[in-house]
Write a protein that holds these residues in place. Structure first.
Motif, short mmCIF file in Angstrom:
data_model
loop_
_atom_site.label_atom_id
_atom_site.label_comp_id
_atom_site.label_asym_id
_atom_site.label_seq_id
_atom_site.Cartn_x
_atom_site.Cartn_y
_atom_site.Cartn_z
N ASP A 118 4.03 -40.25 3.00
CA ASP A 118 4.64 -39.05 3.58
C ASP A 118 4.39 -37.82 2.71
O ASP A 118 3.60 -37.87 1.77
CB ASP A 118 6.14 -39.28 3.81
CG ASP A 118 6.87 -39.54 2.52
OD1 ASP A 118 6.29 -39.24 1.45
OD2 ASP A 118 8.00 -40.06 2.58
N GLU A 119 5.03 -36.76 3.04
CA GLU A 119 4.73 -35.49 2.40
C GLU A 119 5.71 -35.12 1.30
O GLU A 119 5.59 -34.11 0.67
CB GLU A 119 4.73 -34.37 3.46
CG GLU A 119 3.50 -34.35 4.33
CD GLU A 119 3.45 -35.48 5.34
OE1 GLU A 119 4.39 -35.61 6.14
OE2 GLU A 119 2.50 -36.28 5.29
N HIS A 120 6.72 -35.99 1.10
CA HIS A 120 7.72 -35.68 0.08
C HIS A 120 7.34 -36.30 -1.25
O HIS A 120 7.07 -37.48 -1.31
CB HIS A 120 9.09 -36.21 0.51
CG HIS A 120 9.66 -35.46 1.66
ND1 HIS A 120 10.38 -34.30 1.50
CD2 HIS A 120 9.60 -35.68 2.99
CE1 HIS A 120 10.74 -33.85 2.68
NE2 HIS A 120 10.27 -34.67 3.61
N VAL A 121 7.32 -35.47 -2.26
CA VAL A 121 7.13 -36.05 -3.59
C VAL A 121 8.39 -35.86 -4.41
O VAL A 121 9.12 -34.88 -4.26
CB VAL A 121 5.95 -35.42 -4.38
CG1 VAL A 121 4.64 -35.94 -3.91
CG2 VAL A 121 6.01 -33.91 -4.35
N PHE A 122 8.63 -36.85 -5.24
CA PHE A 122 9.74 -36.77 -6.19
C PHE A 122 9.12 -36.57 -7.56
O PHE A 122 8.25 -37.33 -7.98
CB PHE A 122 10.55 -38.08 -6.15
CG PHE A 122 11.15 -38.34 -4.79
CD1 PHE A 122 12.40 -37.83 -4.48
CD2 PHE A 122 10.45 -39.05 -3.82
CE1 PHE A 122 12.95 -38.06 -3.23
CE2 PHE A 122 10.99 -39.27 -2.57
CZ PHE A 122 12.24 -38.77 -2.27
N ILE A 123 9.55 -35.52 -8.20
CA ILE A 123 9.00 -35.21 -9.51
C ILE A 123 10.13 -35.32 -10.54
O ILE A 123 11.15 -34.64 -10.41
CB ILE A 123 8.40 -33.79 -9.53
CG1 ILE A 123 7.33 -33.68 -8.43
CG2 ILE A 123 7.81 -33.46 -10.89
CD1 ILE A 123 6.90 -32.27 -8.14
#
Lengths: 406, 282, 229, 126
Positions: free
Chosen positions: A139-144
């Motif tokens: 998907d398009e969500h990244v967790f940084i």
């Protein structure tokens, strides 16, 4: 007493035989396997800060393939560890170190070294949901996440990657608070995967990120590989494009050719193609502000520093390679990354290769200093008995660096 | 305390006595079939090589290139060896049922005698359980002895140049059957036996449910099995449920699995105890 | 004293016992009488904790049923309860292994009295002799109470006489005995208490001697009234 | 000693009658020890409690007596024994008379018949 004799003799018989088998097996393994480095040149101290995992498989001696780990100059076998540690074992020394030292930070984080970037004070982790949830679609969500090693504090941001879909984070480069996210994804208006670069700043976190570069579009190639950097504190990221070579009767590609090398500048977000050498193999690496390229013919390598701005090639000197192919594997399959067997850290080149000795193989490691143009270490791993151990395959699988040593 | 232990040993020895003929039969079948395999396979191999050498007038080396060298693994794969193991496993599985139902079968309602012994009724449960485990281990031990013998027999029957260089333990561990059944890897052996132990507890509980509530008991039993499966597999599905495969460490999942298996065993024992003490009908 | 208070039992929808209460006293021979299927065996099984009840209470000398009960009561069911391949001696040895109350001297007496051969295998014995072994295994226990389920069913007349003798012998002296039977004839003279079961309830509970004295009726007379009238 | 009891009369009464008959006939001598209630019950194949009741009843009638820790014994009191015999005879005569009452026979006619019967019985015994 005779009443119990059957019960006791059955129980005694089975316990004796079962324990006997365990003991017999233990005995037949002779001395348990122990590995050591056979140094050809230089000193083993040059390997401090270099960790790797590998396996030593013997079809005659042991009943399993024992995985070993080399850390701080010591070989340890996975099976020598306590059971709990064995279960949590990752075939990657960096991940093992993280799990051991930062267990709660690592909880819920995917165990791919490429998702982590480590500096002396921090660990960065960038991943999409699909990295940890195998059911979830990319998907398009990244967790940084940023983890402060000293305070053990973790800060996490979530950001939306625009301009593409089906993202897969391949690497995250760090320069102070600025992150450069290298991903593969399907750009808008396209159906083929592409390398997309995003920028994120911890000091000014944005909820939406848009690509700062599309490597495939910039190079005009649809087959691109990125440098498999272990530290990811470099300013310049090497890429290379491939061309399909031989195709078999079924239409499957069985060979690829290296087309060109490119350098991406994470500060100016520009991409430049590197000049080719006329002859021999080409190697491109980077460290901090430096871009190093090597021209290797046989066992002789000439090393240059390439200036990104002026595109000038400046010769550093030449070295002798331990073998004519060390550090360069030519895989048929186009992996996402290249430079799996050659790494540049602290001005030193670390090269590995599995070499054949008769029917079996041993792992070779060579360390070159770019300052002195000398081989500061060269050696191979073998059992304490040496090469007379039959049917023994020893291979280095994953190599990583502990930044606190450099 | 000492008295109940003596009564328990008595009962276990008694149960083993009733099972021993059956066990001897299994041991007999295993040994006979194994022996045939140990002799037949190497002989067939040497015959084939010799025949090939004569027919095609080639050297040993060339014949071996055609047929390959013989290894102990080749013998292990035959049904002379695997057959008796499969037989033993299924026979003991059936026996786990028979060991209870025989008490109610026929004219002799021995259940009366057993249930009216002045000892805790769970002794009956445990003694039947221990006896099945003693049989399993005895069969495994017999198999080990047979395999060691077979390996040496093969080495004696076949010229050593015709044998593939493979150790006894390599041959065993290459075979999935032996890898799991024999104590080659202590943890695997313990895990397999731990699962077997839980399985046996659940089986006994289901039998006692049926004995207590008849047809209704079978339905309750099936429900109970499904619930235990759910509990046992819960840790395996947990990462999916959480939606994060790295939230729990493998070691933690293992501990959860061990705990859930322990829970199943404990519940089974408690249910069995309740049934034996309060619900069982002769 | 065995105290049975308001016990109910159901098999499926069929109510077998519907509020049965009575007591069995030490030193008395009590007899549960009723046609087949009236729940006599069920009551014995319930006393021995071999079948669950729907409701009700059973206590032995004021105590609840546990496995220690079996050191107080012996039950002689209407089925062989030793292993068929055992001989008489092995059956006795089995009992001696588990029961503190096993009385070897008494067992020997009974073997002599019944003229049993200790080395005979059980599956070779006649039905009468099997019944004798069953009695032997129960009566040789030094227990306070003895329950017997249909001790005369399907047994020849001579064996029956021998068994009858047991009831007036020292073997049951001072014990509380509870028998079930549907054939009262042979033992009428031996009974203290008679409990007539009918349709899941106690129809009548009386002392046989008192019945003869006050009403001039034999036990059979009373049974006739119940089951025919 | 085989006795058949009828099933409708209380057994303890039948036992008492049986014992009284033995006392009258001399089968049980005065002062003779009685079998224990268990022994007698076993002989007669009846419930020991019934024997117990018969014994108690007979003790009340002073036909038996018991010293502590000793078996019961037949009374040695001549008055009681005399009384028992008298009672037994009275009962017998009563039954006999009421049985022959319907037949019109004089005592003279009756005597030889009784004498003959008695001598027959004695022959049988011999």
């Amino acid at each position: 007493m005779t009443k119990y004799s059957k019960l006791f003799s059955f129980a005694f018989f089975s316990i004796v035989i079962l324990l006997g088998l365990v003991f017999y097996q233990f005995r037949s393994q002779e001395s348990s396997l122990s590995l050591e480095f056979y140094t050809d040149e230089g000193h083993i101290d040059e390997l401090s800060g270099v960790n790797f995992t590998g396996y030593a498989f013997s079809s005659t001696r042991t009943i399993y393939a024992p995985h070993f780990e080399f850390e701080e100059g010591e070989f340890t076998f996975r099976t020598d560890q306590p059971l709990i540690q064995q279960l949590d074992y990752q075939y990657n020394p960096g991940m093992n170190r993280y799990v051991r030292d930062y267990r709660s930070f690592m909880r819920g984080k995917a165990r791919h070294l490429s998702l982590f970037t480590e500096t002396e004070t921090s660990i960065y982790y960038t991943a999409t949901q699909s990295n940890t949830n195998w059911q979830a679609a990319p998907d398009e969500h990244v967790f940084i996440s940023h983890f402060n090693k000293e305070t053990e504090e973790e800060t996490t941001f979530e950001a939306l990657l625009t301009g593409g879909a089906n993202h897969n984070v391949v690497a995250t480069y760090v320069d102070d608070s600025a992150l450069t996210l290298v991903t593969t994804g399907v750009p808008e208006g396209n159906s083929e995967h592409s390398w997309l670069i995003y920028a994120f700043d911890f000091d000014q976190p944005q909820e939406e990120l848009s690509p700062v570069a599309d490597i495939n579009r910039l190079t005009g190639s649809d087959m691109i590989q990125a440098d498999s950097s272990r530290l990811k504190t470099e300013r310049y990221i090497p890429f290379r494009s491939l061309q399909t070579g031989e195709i078999d009767a079924f239409g499957n590609v069985i060979e690829y050719h290296i087309d060109s090398y490119y350098i991406y500048d994470t500060q100016s977000n520009t991409l430049k193609e590197m000049p080719d050498f006329e002859e021999g193999d080409m190697v491109v690496l980077s460290e901090l502000e430096r871009i190093i390229t090597g021209n290797i013919q046989g066992e002789k390598a000439v090393w240059y520093e390439w200036a990104f701005d002026t595109q000038e090639l400046n010769e550093l000197g030449s070295t002798v390679m331990a073998t004519s192919s060390i550090g360069r594997i030519h895989d048929i399959f186009p992996w996402l990354e290249f430079n799996e067997n050659i790494h540049l850290t602290n001005g030193h080149l670390y090269l590995t290769e599995d070499i054949s000795i008769a029917t079996e193989s041993r792992s070779l490691i060579q360390v070159l200093s770019l300052d002195t143009m000398e081989t500061v270490f060269s050696g191979h791993i073998d059992t304490v008995n040496g090469p007379q151990d039959l049917d023994m395959d020893i291979s280095i699988q994953e190599l990583s660096f502990d930044p606190s040593f450099f | 305390m000492k008295k109940t232990l003596k009564a328990f040993l008595n009962l276990t020895a008694f149960e083993l006595d009733r099972l021993s003929k059956f066990l001897y039969a299994l041991i007999g079948v295993t040994l006979v079939a194994n022996m045939i395999g140990y002799v037949l396979i190497p002989l067939r191999f040497t015959d084939r090589i010799n025949a090939y050498m004569v027919q095609n007038s080639v050297t040993e080396q060339q014949a071996l290139e055609v047929y390959g060298e013989l290894s102990f693994y080749d013998i292990l794969q035959t049904s002379w060896i695997l057959g008796p193991i499969a037989l033993g496993v299924s026979a003991l599985l059936l026996y786990a049922f028979f060991i209870w139902y025989r008490e109610w079968l026929g004219k002799n309602t021995f259940a009366y005698r057993l249930l009216m012994l002045p000892i805790p009724r769970m002794h009956i449960f445990y003694s039947k359980f221990v006896v099945i485990y003693v049989s399993i281990f005895t069969l495994i031990a017999i198999q080990i002895v047979s395999l060691i013998f077979g390996f040496n027999l093969m080495s004696a029957l076949v010229p050593s140049e015709w044998l593939r260089h493979m150790s006894f333990f390599s041959a065993l561990s290459m075979h999935p059957f032996f890898y799991y059944i024999l104590p080659l890897e202590p943890w695997i052996f313990l895990a397999i036996n731990g699962i077997g132990l839980v399985f046996l507890h659940v089986t006994f509980t289901v039998i006692l449910l049926e004995r207590s509530f008849s047809v209704k008991g079978i339905l309750i039993g099936i429900t109970y099995v499904l619930i235990t499966l759910l509990i046992a597999l819960f840790p395996a599905f947990l990462p999916e449920l959480i939606g994060n495969h790295y939230y729990l460490y493998n070691s933690e999942l293992l501990i959860l699995t061990v705990l859930s298996l322990g829970l199943i065993s404990f519940t089974s024992i408690m249910i069995s105890r309740f049934l034996l003490n309060k619900k069982i009908t002769v | 004293m065995i105290e049975i208070t308001d016990i109910h039992k159901q098999f499926g929808r069929k109510k077998v016992l519907n509020g049965v209460s009575f007591t069995v006293n030490k030193g008395e021979i009590s007899c549960l009488v009723g046609v087949n299927g009236v729940g006599k065996t069920t009551i014995l099984n319930a006393i021995m904790n071999l079948t669950p009840l729907k409701s009700g209470k059973i206590s032995i000398d004021g105590e609840k049923l546990t496995s220690s009960l079996y050191n107080k009561i012996a039950f002689i069911p209407d089925a062989a309860i030793s292993l068929p391949h055992y001989n008489v001696q092995e059956s006795m040895d089995f009992m001696a292994d588990y029961y503190d109350t096993w009385n070897a001297r008494r067992a020997k007496d009974i073997v002599t009295f019944f003229r049993l051969n200790p080395s005979d295998k059980l599956h070779d014995l006649s039905k009468g002799n099997q019944a004798k072994v069953n009695l032997l295994l129960g009566l040789a226990l030094d227990v306070d109470y003895i329950l017997m389920d249909e001790p005369f069913s399907g047994i020849d007349v001579f064996t029956r006489e021998q068994i009858t003798e047991v009831f007036s012998s020292y073997l049951v002296e001072d014990r509380g005995v509870l028998i079930t039977t549907h054939e009262i004839n042979d033992i009428e003279h031996l009974l203290d208490k008679v409990i007539l079961l009918d349709e899941g309830k106690i129809y009548k509970e009386f002392n046989a001697e008192v019945m003869r004295e006050t009403e001039g009726k034999s036990v059979i007379d009373v049974m006739r009234e119940v089951y025919n009238g | 000693m085989n006795v058949t009891f009828n099933k409708r009369d209380p057994i303890y009464l039948q036992v008492i009658t049986h014992l009284k008959k033995q006392m009258v006939s001399g089968d049980l001598q005065p002062g003779e020890e009685m079998p224990s209630r268990r022994q007698l019950a076993n002989q007669l194949k009846i419930n020991p409690n019934t024997v117990q009741r018969a014994y108690s009843e007979m003790e009340e009638q002073r036909l038996l007596f018991t010293e502590t820790n000793r078996p019961s014994r037949i009374t040695e009191d001549p008055a009681v024994l005399k009384q028992l015999k008298k009672e037994w005879l009275n009962q017998a005569i009563d039954r006999f008379v009421s049985a022959i009452d319907p037949i019109d026979l004089s005592l003279e006619d009756l005597m030889p018949m009784i004498q003959e019967e008695l001598s027959n019985r004695k022959k049988d015994v011999k």
